[in-house]
Write an enzyme that holds these catalytic residues in place. Sequence first.
Site, PDB file in Angstrom:
ATOM      1  N   HIS A   1       0.848  -1.189   0.000  1.00  0.00           N
ATOM      2  CA  HIS A   1       0.000   0.000   0.000  1.00  0.00           C
ATOM      3  C   HIS A   1       0.885   1.240   0.000  1.00  0.00           C
ATOM      4  O   HIS A   1       0.678   2.182  -0.755  1.00  0.00           O
ATOM      5  CB  HIS A   1      -0.929   0.008   1.215  1.00  0.00           C
ATOM      6  CG  HIS A   1      -1.835   1.196   1.261  1.00  0.00           C
ATOM      7  ND1 HIS A   1      -1.404   2.448   1.677  1.00  0.00           N
ATOM      8  CD2 HIS A   1      -3.141   1.341   0.944  1.00  0.00           C
ATOM      9  CE1 HIS A   1      -2.408   3.300   1.607  1.00  0.00           C
ATOM     10  NE2 HIS A   1      -3.475   2.654   1.167  1.00  0.00           N
ATOM     11  N   GLY A   2       1.874   1.254   0.895  1.00  0.00           N
ATOM     12  CA  GLY A   2       2.867   2.314   0.894  1.00  0.00           C
ATOM     13  C   GLY A   2       2.553   3.523   1.737  1.00  0.00           C
ATOM     14  O   GLY A   2       3.435   4.334   2.017  1.00  0.00           O
ATOM     15  N   ASP A   3       1.292   3.671   2.159  1.00  0.00           N
ATOM     16  CA  ASP A   3       0.911   4.826   2.982  1.00  0.00           C
ATOM     17  C   ASP A   3      -0.245   4.437   3.896  1.00  0.00           C
ATOM     18  O   ASP A   3      -1.244   5.156   4.010  1.00  0.00           O
ATOM     19  CB  ASP A   3       0.515   6.000   2.084  1.00  0.00           C
ATOM     20  CG  ASP A   3       0.468   7.331   2.840  1.00  0.00           C
ATOM     21  OD1 ASP A   3       1.129   7.441   3.895  1.00  0.00           O
ATOM     22  OD2 ASP A   3      -0.226   8.247   2.379  1.00  0.00           O
ATOM     23  N   LEU A   4      -0.091   3.302   4.558  1.00  0.00           N
ATOM     24  CA  LEU A   4      -1.180   2.739   5.345  1.00  0.00           C
ATOM     25  C   LEU A   4      -1.194   3.358   6.739  1.00  0.00           C
ATOM     26  O   LEU A   4      -0.295   3.113   7.549  1.00  0.00           O
ATOM     27  CB  LEU A   4      -1.019   1.216   5.441  1.00  0.00           C
ATOM     28  CG  LEU A   4      -2.267   0.451   5.900  1.00  0.00           C
ATOM     29  CD1 LEU A   4      -3.395   0.596   4.890  1.00  0.00           C
ATOM     30  CD2 LEU A   4      -1.930  -1.015   6.119  1.00  0.00           C
TER      31      LEU A   4
ATOM     32  N   ASN B   1      -6.215   6.668   6.040  1.00  0.00           N
ATOM     33  CA  ASN B   1      -6.336   6.009   4.746  1.00  0.00           C
ATOM     34  C   ASN B   1      -7.062   4.670   4.811  1.00  0.00           C
ATOM     35  O   ASN B   1      -6.990   3.871   3.867  1.00  0.00           O
ATOM     36  CB  ASN B   1      -4.955   5.824   4.113  1.00  0.00           C
ATOM     37  CG  ASN B   1      -4.479   7.076   3.423  1.00  0.00           C
ATOM     38  OD1 ASN B   1      -5.250   8.006   3.198  1.00  0.00           O
ATOM     39  ND2 ASN B   1      -3.196   7.123   3.086  1.00  0.00           N
TER      40      ASN B   1
END
Length: 277
Positions: free
Chosen positions: A169-172, A176
Site C-alpha cells: 500500500h505504501g501509505d497505510l 487512509n
Amino acid sequence: MTEWRAASVADKLAQWRLTPVGPGFSTVSSHLQPVLRDGEPAMLKVARLEEEANGCRLLVWWDGHGAARVLEHDDRAVVLAMGGDSLVPMSVSGDDDRAVRVLCDVAAELHAVSRRRFAERPEGLIPLEEWFRSLFARSETEGFYARAASLARRLVDAPFDPADLVVLHGDLHHDNVLDFGPDLGWLAIDPKFLVGHRVFDYTNILCNPNPSIAESRFDRRVELISERAGITERALLEWTVAWTALSASWFAADGAVEDEHNALRIGVLAERRLSRG
C-alpha cells in the site's frame, strides 16, 4: 510513450454521467468530488499527478479486497464507492488498540491478494530501493539520518523470504482506511505504487494519527503489531527507523520543520527500543 496528462473534473462528470453533490476539494495530488452514480453516493477522484493515477491503478487491481471498490476508472481518474469515517476517531477516542488491529488486518488482506496474483501485478511498481533514494543521499551526513540511511540500505539489499515480497500500500495509516459499512468493513484508500518487503506497510501506523498518540502508545503498538502481523519486533523497529528518516527527509525538503521533528522523534523511539534488545 504518450505523455500523461491530468483530466478535468468536468470531463469526468460528463463521461461517467455523474451528478456532483456539494462542493469538491483538492489536495496536492488529486481533485475529489462527491457524486451520485446511478443514484448511489460515490467519490470521483481525478489525479493531478501521474504518481497518484498509478495508485488508483492499484485500487483497480485489488478489486475490492482490502481496498475501496472501484466503480469507474481510466488512466487519469476513478470513481470509488463512498466510504464513511476513517480510523482516526476510533484511535483518538481511546480505542487505539482496535484501530491498530484493523490496520494490521487490512494490510494482511492486501498482501494476501498480492501473493495470489503477484505474477499479474501492475507494471512499473516502484521498488523500495528507489523509494528510499533521497534518504540514501544523506548517507554521508551525521547522526540519525546517517544511521538510518545505512540501516535502510542494509534492509533493502538483504535477502528475504520470497513470501515477504508483496505489492505494498505504501501509505497505510488511520486516515487512509475507511468504514464501508457492515457488509464490506474497513478498506484502504490512497495507495502509493510500491513493491517490497511487507513489513514496510506497518511502519506508518506507528507515526499516526497524531504525535501525542504515536509517542505515548509507541511501545504498546510495537507489541501489538508484531503479534497481529506475525513479524518480529526487530524487523518492525528497523523498518520504522528507515521509514521515519525517509519521511523526515521529505518534510525537511519541503521546509516543514515541525513535521520533520515529529517523524524523527518516532525514529528515535524505535532506535532506543532496538538498543534495549
